[in-house]
Design an enzyme around this catalytic site. Sequence first.
Site, short mmCIF file in Angstrom:
data_model
loop_
_atom_site.label_atom_id
_atom_site.label_comp_id
_atom_site.label_asym_id
_atom_site.label_seq_id
_atom_site.Cartn_x
_atom_site.Cartn_y
_atom_site.Cartn_z
N ILE A 21 54.36 60.02 57.56
CA ILE A 21 53.57 58.98 58.32
C ILE A 21 52.26 59.02 58.33
O ILE A 21 51.39 58.27 58.87
CB ILE A 21 54.20 58.81 59.87
CG1 ILE A 21 54.37 59.95 60.24
CG2 ILE A 21 55.80 58.22 59.67
CD1 ILE A 21 54.67 60.25 61.88
N GLY A 22 51.63 60.04 57.91
CA GLY A 22 50.04 60.28 58.14
C GLY A 22 49.47 61.46 57.59
O GLY A 22 50.51 62.58 57.26
N GLU A 23 48.37 61.52 57.24
CA GLU A 23 47.76 63.01 56.77
C GLU A 23 46.38 62.99 57.19
O GLU A 23 45.71 62.10 57.52
CB GLU A 23 47.94 63.26 55.46
CG GLU A 23 47.20 62.19 54.38
CD GLU A 23 47.45 62.60 52.92
OE1 GLU A 23 47.35 63.76 52.65
OE2 GLU A 23 48.04 61.75 52.19
N GLY A 25 42.83 66.14 57.87
CA GLY A 25 42.30 67.33 57.00
C GLY A 25 43.09 68.57 57.26
O GLY A 25 43.08 69.59 56.21
N GLY A 27 46.55 68.63 57.32
CA GLY A 27 47.92 68.82 57.09
C GLY A 27 48.53 67.27 57.01
O GLY A 27 47.80 66.19 57.15
N VAL A 29 51.62 64.67 58.57
CA VAL A 29 52.42 64.40 59.55
C VAL A 29 53.62 63.61 58.97
O VAL A 29 53.64 62.61 58.39
CB VAL A 29 51.81 63.60 60.62
CG1 VAL A 29 52.79 63.42 62.03
CG2 VAL A 29 50.55 64.41 61.12
N LYS A 44 54.00 67.93 62.27
CA LYS A 44 52.85 68.11 61.48
C LYS A 44 52.92 69.60 60.70
O LYS A 44 53.09 70.65 61.25
CB LYS A 44 51.56 68.45 62.37
CG LYS A 44 50.16 68.18 61.76
CD LYS A 44 49.15 68.45 62.91
CE LYS A 44 48.01 68.01 62.57
NZ LYS A 44 46.90 68.10 63.90
N ASP A 138 36.70 65.61 69.03
CA ASP A 138 37.22 64.48 67.85
C ASP A 138 37.48 63.41 68.51
O ASP A 138 38.61 62.86 67.96
CB ASP A 138 37.89 65.21 66.77
CG ASP A 138 37.58 64.50 65.51
OD1 ASP A 138 36.55 63.79 65.58
OD2 ASP A 138 38.37 64.76 64.81
#
Length: 282
Positions: A21-23, A25, A27, A29, A44, A138
């Site tokens: 479902i996502g990435e 810096g 790793g 997810v 993750k 962040d």
Amino acid sequence: MNNDPFVGKVIDNRYEIQQRIGEGGMGVVYKARQISIDRVIAVKLLNAQMAQDPTWVQRFYNEAKACSRLQHPNTIRMFDFGQTSDGRLFMTMEFLDGMSLRDALAKGPLAPQRVIKILIQCCASLAEAHSIGIIHRDIKPDNVFLLNMAGSPDFVKLLDFSVAKLLEGDRMKTQAGVVFGTPQYMSPEQGRGLPLDARSDLYALGILAFEMLTGTVPFHDANPMTVVQMHLHAGVPPMSEQIPYAVQQIVRRALEKDASRRYQSSGEMMQHCQQVFAELTA
């Protein structure tokens, strides 16, 4: 996307990976199922090479330990962390069904009332983190998630305290001058590589608020170093007169270049936001 080798695998004999479902810096997810209780979660998985690097492994465990102490409803819940049989580092957290603030902003600026409601919840999440010495470092639209919780739209979840370092950690171990974060959302002191405190996160919230209200960040340039210089020296651009003055005041105070002139705590900023929200809804 579909030929991801992990999809369909079971991690740690407990988590069945269903979909990428996502990435970021650090790793990738995945959406996964916790087999024992048939619960949908997010996993993750850290990049393989990071498990080879002791400093990254340490940073991961710092992230995981830090996040596991956070219980506030506006903070993503972390359930577990560890290493797979082949050494890959992983963490499991609640699966969020909603949209990132980044996606919401793609449709244009948000109404002032909505912006203040989101800010209040971000402050609430940060107040808990700051109280136990965790600074986010962040904050950006990608790390603010909006859920539709039982008919309450815009229920905020703050994600990815991943570069947060425990304040009480040994400062000397962190390389001096290493700058984490995204230039557009960086406080002046973060851009200078100075030690950070809670007020750096409040500056980032000010940037976020400006962007929610206007559709664009106050300081942007193709060169990241120019952006850092703008945080240090450039004035905050004027906002539309359509934006209530009380709302603009919150943004300007959060964006003071001198940290001693900003809100001094998330609680203080939250209180001011609540007052303004009450005025807007009166």
